[in-house]
Design an enzyme around this catalytic site. Sequence first.
Site, PDB file in Angstrom:
ATOM      1  CG  ASP A   1      23.184 -30.183 -30.646  1.00 55.84           C
ATOM      2  OD1 ASP A   1      22.530 -30.611 -31.621  1.00 55.84           O
ATOM      3  OD2 ASP A   1      24.365 -29.789 -30.733  1.00 55.84           O
ATOM      4  CB  ILE A   2      18.285 -32.919 -32.448  1.00 51.72           C
ATOM      5  CG1 ILE A   2      17.592 -34.258 -32.735  1.00 51.72           C
ATOM      6  CG2 ILE A   2      18.790 -32.241 -33.726  1.00 51.72           C
ATOM      7  CD1 ILE A   2      16.273 -34.132 -33.476  1.00 51.72           C
TER       8      ILE A   2
ATOM      9  CG  ASN B   1      16.436 -27.114 -47.658  1.00 51.13           C
ATOM     10  OD1 ASN B   1      16.642 -27.888 -48.593  1.00 51.13           O
ATOM     11  ND2 ASN B   1      17.401 -26.397 -47.110  1.00 51.13           N
TER      12      ASN B   1
ATOM     13  N   GLY C   1      19.281 -23.863 -39.282  1.00 44.52           N
ATOM     14  CA  GLY C   1      18.622 -24.507 -38.154  1.00 44.52           C
ATOM     15  C   GLY C   1      19.056 -25.948 -37.941  1.00 44.52           C
ATOM     16  CB  VAL C   2      17.000 -28.957 -37.077  1.00 39.83           C
ATOM     17  CG1 VAL C   2      17.177 -30.461 -37.078  1.00 39.83           C
ATOM     18  CG2 VAL C   2      16.446 -28.494 -35.741  1.00 39.83           C
ATOM     19  CG  ASP C   3      18.551 -29.236 -43.525  1.00 40.17           C
ATOM     20  OD1 ASP C   3      19.015 -30.390 -43.510  1.00 40.17           O
ATOM     21  OD2 ASP C   3      18.236 -28.644 -44.574  1.00 40.17           O
TER      22      ASP C   3
ATOM     23  CB  SER D   1       6.994 -26.590 -39.409  1.00 39.54           C
ATOM     24  OG  SER D   1       7.082 -27.279 -40.634  1.00 39.54           O
TER      25      SER D   1
ATOM     26  N   GLY E   1      10.766 -23.657 -36.307  1.00 39.46           N
ATOM     27  CA  GLY E   1      11.894 -22.726 -36.347  1.00 39.46           C
ATOM     28  C   GLY E   1      11.680 -21.678 -37.417  1.00 39.46           C
TER      29      GLY E   1
END
Length: 169
Positions: free
Chosen positions: A10-11, A24, A32-34, A122, A124
């Site tokens: 997990d970042i 985005n 996702g990550v965002d 990009s 994901g």
Amino acid sequence: MTTITLAQGDITRQTVDAIVNAANSSLLGGGGVDGAIHRRGGPAILKDCRKLRASQYGKGLPTGQAVATTAGELDARWVIHTVGPRFSQDEDRSALLASCYRESLRVADELGARTVAFPAVSAGIYGWPIEDAARIAVETVKATGTAVEEIRFVLFDERAYEAFAAQVR
């Protein structure tokens, strides 16, 4: 000398100077990550993003560009937001994907960050094939002059980790 390291997980749990967000263009959170970065980092990140939208990024952050905000409650000083391109079978957008990594490192250098954690931008929901995303990411960071001492790719699953490991070797 820049060292490239890999981590699976997990970042948002990384302890680094800067965490790169696969954002985005709205900068207002997403999936996702965002979404994970906005949720774990708390409202301070969204507040900074709203300020950016109200000033120089009224139409959103362009694809391939990067901008920094506070990291809020994350164990980092900054979040560097970059907008990756959606994968296309009909159009080569690899230069835009490479730009995400170059621009993120440029911003990291401006901030004085020495450790930076990147996701697989990009790869994901934007649909970039992981092996190609890994190749572009690793080749780009290796070719980019930076004062960053550690570039850590934080990969969500084993398949992504293996794809990046094959490129780093």
